[in-house]
Design an enzyme around this catalytic site. Structure first.
Site, short mmCIF file in Angstrom:
data_model
loop_
_atom_site.label_atom_id
_atom_site.label_comp_id
_atom_site.label_asym_id
_atom_site.label_seq_id
_atom_site.Cartn_x
_atom_site.Cartn_y
_atom_site.Cartn_z
N ARG A 166 2.17 -8.02 20.24
CA ARG A 166 1.96 -7.27 19.01
C ARG A 166 1.97 -5.79 19.35
NH1 ARG A 166 -1.81 -11.53 19.07
NH2 ARG A 166 -1.56 -13.03 17.35
N LYS A 189 -5.74 -11.72 18.81
CA LYS A 189 -6.56 -11.91 17.62
C LYS A 189 -7.66 -12.93 17.90
CE LYS A 189 -3.30 -10.72 13.93
NZ LYS A 189 -2.63 -11.21 12.71
N HIS A 257 7.23 -5.55 14.25
CA HIS A 257 6.74 -6.92 14.34
C HIS A 257 7.89 -7.92 14.34
CE1 HIS A 257 3.33 -9.61 14.43
NE2 HIS A 257 3.88 -10.36 13.49
N ARG A 260 8.71 -9.23 17.72
CA ARG A 260 7.90 -10.38 18.16
C ARG A 260 8.44 -11.68 17.56
NH1 ARG A 260 2.47 -12.24 19.59
NH2 ARG A 260 1.54 -13.48 17.90
N HIS A 283 -1.11 -17.97 19.35
CA HIS A 283 -1.48 -18.58 18.07
C HIS A 283 -2.60 -19.59 18.29
CE1 HIS A 283 2.68 -17.70 16.06
NE2 HIS A 283 1.86 -16.67 16.02
N TYR A 292 8.64 -21.05 13.04
CA TYR A 292 9.89 -20.64 13.68
C TYR A 292 10.91 -21.76 13.73
CZ TYR A 292 7.30 -16.48 14.92
OH TYR A 292 6.57 -15.32 14.85
#
Length: 313
Positions: A166, A189, A257, A260, A283, A292
């Site tokens: 990120r 995150k 972004h 990514r 994730h 994806y």
């Protein structure tokens, strides 16, 4: 779009909100950007309810909120052109805060929890093609007049595309991380830690930048420096990417972004394992990574429809 209401809160409510945000930051590991979004969303909600109900002197006033009041808040938000997706995010923040208050006070917040989020279609990521991604890497240095700054921008975007970082993660690197190792330990995150392999081309890009950078490096200073030596701002990365996409004639979806997204999509297209890609992206849920596969399927159908002689019947 009308201006949002002034977010004045009663002292007791403001104090509870501050403690909730501190908890999210300390225990849940929420990022600074997430905390800023929570702050805006919750102060806006509480301010609306204070005006709508004729005052909210304390957190216990959340128990007075009915589903009708919640519908009024949602209608007000939609009236200010807020998207369904953004409203769903705000409602999630409100529910989290309400649960925190309920745990502390024992009040009934069933009306808040029973409020349904508006339905919204989950948009697919819009990655660049491999060719476009390479052209971005080749062109981004041309957007800055100073040679060392151009090398810096190349290093940043190479980390986004080559490692799936990120923007905030790339800009959080410090002198302590240089020279870049073969594997970076990143905190993403929710405080989730992951190991990210660093391609030789990315290490070389960072090394080239560091050799040219006029600012002294130190372990506790940011790796990527602004022109005067301060921390490089993510808005600069966005501006450089915008200038690059305009020069190359790429769509508006070609954002930092998107690099990514491109990292993940191109790995999948080359046979990458979905679980491995999940780990590389950091994730928490495989569901976030599975989007994806839809991107890859959509692209295959585009190729099929464009190339197959019977695709149009």
């Amino acid at each position: 779009m009308t201006a949002p209401r002034a977010a004045f809160l009663a002292p007791a409510l403001a104090d509870t909100l501050a403690r909730y945000l501190a908890r999210q930051k300390g225990l849940a590991g929420a990022s600074d950007n997430t905390i800023a979004a929570y702050t805006t969303d919750l102060r806006s909600f509480l301010s609306f309810m204070a005006q709508h109900l004729g005052g909210m002197a304390s957190p216990r006033a959340l128990a007075d909120i009915t589903q009708s009041d919640m519908r009024a808040w949602m209608a007000d938000a939609r009236g200010r052109d807020l998207s369904a997706r953004a409203l769903a995010r705000k409602l999630s923040a409100v529910r989290g805060f309400a649960r925190f208050v309920a745990d502390e006070t024992g009040i009934d917040i069933s009306a808040i929890l029973a409020t349904r989020a508006p339905k919204h279609a989950r948009g697919l990521p819009r990655p660049l093609s491999p060719t476009d991604a390479r052209e971005v890497l080749d062109t981004v240095s041309l957007q800055t007049r100073t040679d060392w700054a151009g090398l810096r921008d190349v290093a940043v975007v190479t980390l986004l595309y080559g490692c799936g970082l990120r923007v905030s993660e790339a800009l959080s690197l410090t002198g302590r991380d240089a020279p870049l190792p073969e594997v970076l330990r990143m905190i993403g995150k929710g405080g989730r830690e992951r190991l990210v392999p660093v391609l030789p081309v990315a290490r070389r890009a960072v090394d080239d930048y560091l050799c040219a950078c006029p600012h002294a490096q130190a372990p506790d200073l940011p790796l990527f420096r602004a022109m005067r030596g301060g921390t490089l701002d993510r808005r600069h990365v966005a501006r450089v990417m915008e200038a690059t996409r305009l020069q190359l004639g790429l769509p508006a979806s070609a954002t930092p972004h998107a690099l990514r997204h491109s990292f993940a999509t191109h790995l999948l297209a080359k046979g990458g394992d979905l679980r491995a890609i999940q780990e590389l992206l950091g994730h928490a849920s495989l569901r976030s990574t599975q989007v994806y596969t839809a991107v890859d399927s959509s692209r295959l159908m585009d190729v099929y429809n464009a190339a197959h002689p019977r695709a149009r019947g």
